[in-house]
Scaffold this active site. Structure first.
Site, PDB file in Angstrom:
ATOM      1  N   THR A   1      40.110  43.870  42.666  1.00  0.00           N
ATOM      2  CA  THR A   1      38.936  43.386  41.940  1.00  0.00           C
ATOM      3  C   THR A   1      38.291  44.590  41.272  1.00  0.00           C
ATOM      4  O   THR A   1      37.736  45.468  41.929  1.00  0.00           O
ATOM      5  CB  THR A   1      37.938  42.700  42.884  1.00  0.00           C
ATOM      6  OG1 THR A   1      38.551  41.539  43.451  1.00  0.00           O
ATOM      7  CG2 THR A   1      36.691  42.274  42.129  1.00  0.00           C
TER       8      THR A   1
ATOM      9  N   LYS B   1      37.281  36.403  38.183  1.00  0.00           N
ATOM     10  CA  LYS B   1      36.885  36.827  39.533  1.00  0.00           C
ATOM     11  C   LYS B   1      35.386  37.105  39.579  1.00  0.00           C
ATOM     12  O   LYS B   1      34.720  36.824  40.589  1.00  0.00           O
ATOM     13  CB  LYS B   1      37.674  38.067  39.947  1.00  0.00           C
ATOM     14  CG  LYS B   1      37.334  38.599  41.335  1.00  0.00           C
ATOM     15  CD  LYS B   1      37.614  37.592  42.441  1.00  0.00           C
ATOM     16  CE  LYS B   1      37.172  38.076  43.825  1.00  0.00           C
ATOM     17  NZ  LYS B   1      38.039  39.130  44.372  1.00  0.00           N
TER      18      LYS B   1
ATOM     19  N   LYS C   1      29.936  45.773  45.501  1.00  0.00           N
ATOM     20  CA  LYS C   1      30.789  46.363  44.467  1.00  0.00           C
ATOM     21  C   LYS C   1      31.144  45.315  43.420  1.00  0.00           C
ATOM     22  O   LYS C   1      31.019  45.553  42.208  1.00  0.00           O
ATOM     23  CB  LYS C   1      32.068  46.920  45.095  1.00  0.00           C
ATOM     24  CG  LYS C   1      33.005  47.611  44.103  1.00  0.00           C
ATOM     25  CD  LYS C   1      34.464  47.550  44.533  1.00  0.00           C
ATOM     26  CE  LYS C   1      35.059  46.200  44.213  1.00  0.00           C
ATOM     27  NZ  LYS C   1      36.535  46.134  44.388  1.00  0.00           N
TER      28      LYS C   1
END
Length: 286
Positions: free
Chosen positions: A96, A171, A239
């Protein structure tokens, strides 16, 4: 397909079982991890070969899979692997990361005659271990068609969503949704506890209606017992939300709730919960 030579770079909580599924499916797997001990542990459990560098892992591979930490890791490990990859091979990044990193690495791949897919995953450690990940993919259709049967060894669903970077953008949407849902669930459980209700019983009822969600069915019971030492860590979620918030600044979208929940996760970090599951948002309400 089992004659294909594949490599897997990064054997964390996700990569370790994902590479294992490839080995069990009969693929010739070479693994690399910056901490060599993890790769050695993998070889104790699965059949395959160990490489001491990304370059060595990639040099004979038809497909190189990668699942590392962040943009910097993607560019470092990815470009090192790419330097040794043969023409017409494929680099698949399951990290990711940002869409910009995906696009940059895609340009480097094109210069080398190598194909690239950005393919972040959803489903957490349990999904990786059970081969039930959902995979969001950006790239060219013919490349995805070539790689999809291999990806589906550890996925319950994989789908091409557009050109390079589309997987990462999808995502981000996934994480935006999760942040809002977990905060709503946390507030509902907090409200129910303050009201003196049997929250397990209430969840059993409302999970059969319009309020149902994966988070409710899989996390409400552990939230009510204050159990958070598992799952997708708050540090990782921050994050991911940071990536989404940065992208929103560039594309002009408004993520007011996401920004708020990100700060709530910062509160959880201050409580010492950086490695707690994302459902630990409830702790800051107590």
């Amino acid at each position: 397909m089992s004659d294909l030579k594949v490599s897997f770079l990064g054997l964390g909580v996700m990569g370790f079982p994902m590479a294992g599924h490839l080995a069990r499916a009969g693929y010739k797997v070479t693994v690399y991890n910056r901490t060599k001990e993890k790769a050695e542990n993998w070889l104790e459990k699965y059949a395959g070969a160990l490489a001491t560098s990304p370059e060595q892992a990639a040099e004979e591979a038809d497909i190189v899979f990668m699942c590392v930490g962040n943009d910097n890791d993607v560019m470092e490990i990815g470009t090192r692997a790419l330097s040794a990859m043969k023409p017409n091979s494929v680099l698949v990044d399951h990290t990711t990361a940002s869409a910009d990193a995906a696009r940059e690495l895609n340009k480097h791949c094109a210069d080398k005659g190598v194909h690239f897919l950005d393919a972040p995953v959803s489903g957490g450690q349990a999904g990786a271990e059970n081969g039930q990940l959902t995979i969001m993919v950006g790239g060219e259709d013919q490349v995805f068609s070539r790689v999809q049967p291999v990806i589906d060894v550890y996925a319950r669903h994989s789908q091409l969503l557009g050109q390079c970077g589309s997987g990462q953008l999808a995502k981000m949407m996934n994480q935006i949704c999760i942040a809002g849902i977990v905060q709503g669930l946390s507030e509902a459980l907090h409200f129910g506890q303050k009201a003196g209700l049997d929250c397990n019983a209430v969840v059993d009822v409302i999970s059969k209606g319009a309020a149902q969600s994966w988070q409710m069915e899989n996390r409400a019971s552990t939230m009510l017992t204050n159990t958070y030492d598992f799952g997708f860590a708050v540090d990782w979620m921050r994050k991911d939300l940071g990536i989404a918030l940065d992208e929103a600044k560039r594309n002009g979208s408004t993520l007011a709730l996401t920004a708020l929940v990100d700060q709530y996760y910062a509160d959880v970090q201050k409580l010492g919960g950086g490695r707690w599951d994302t459902s630990s948002l409830l702790t800051r309400l107590k």
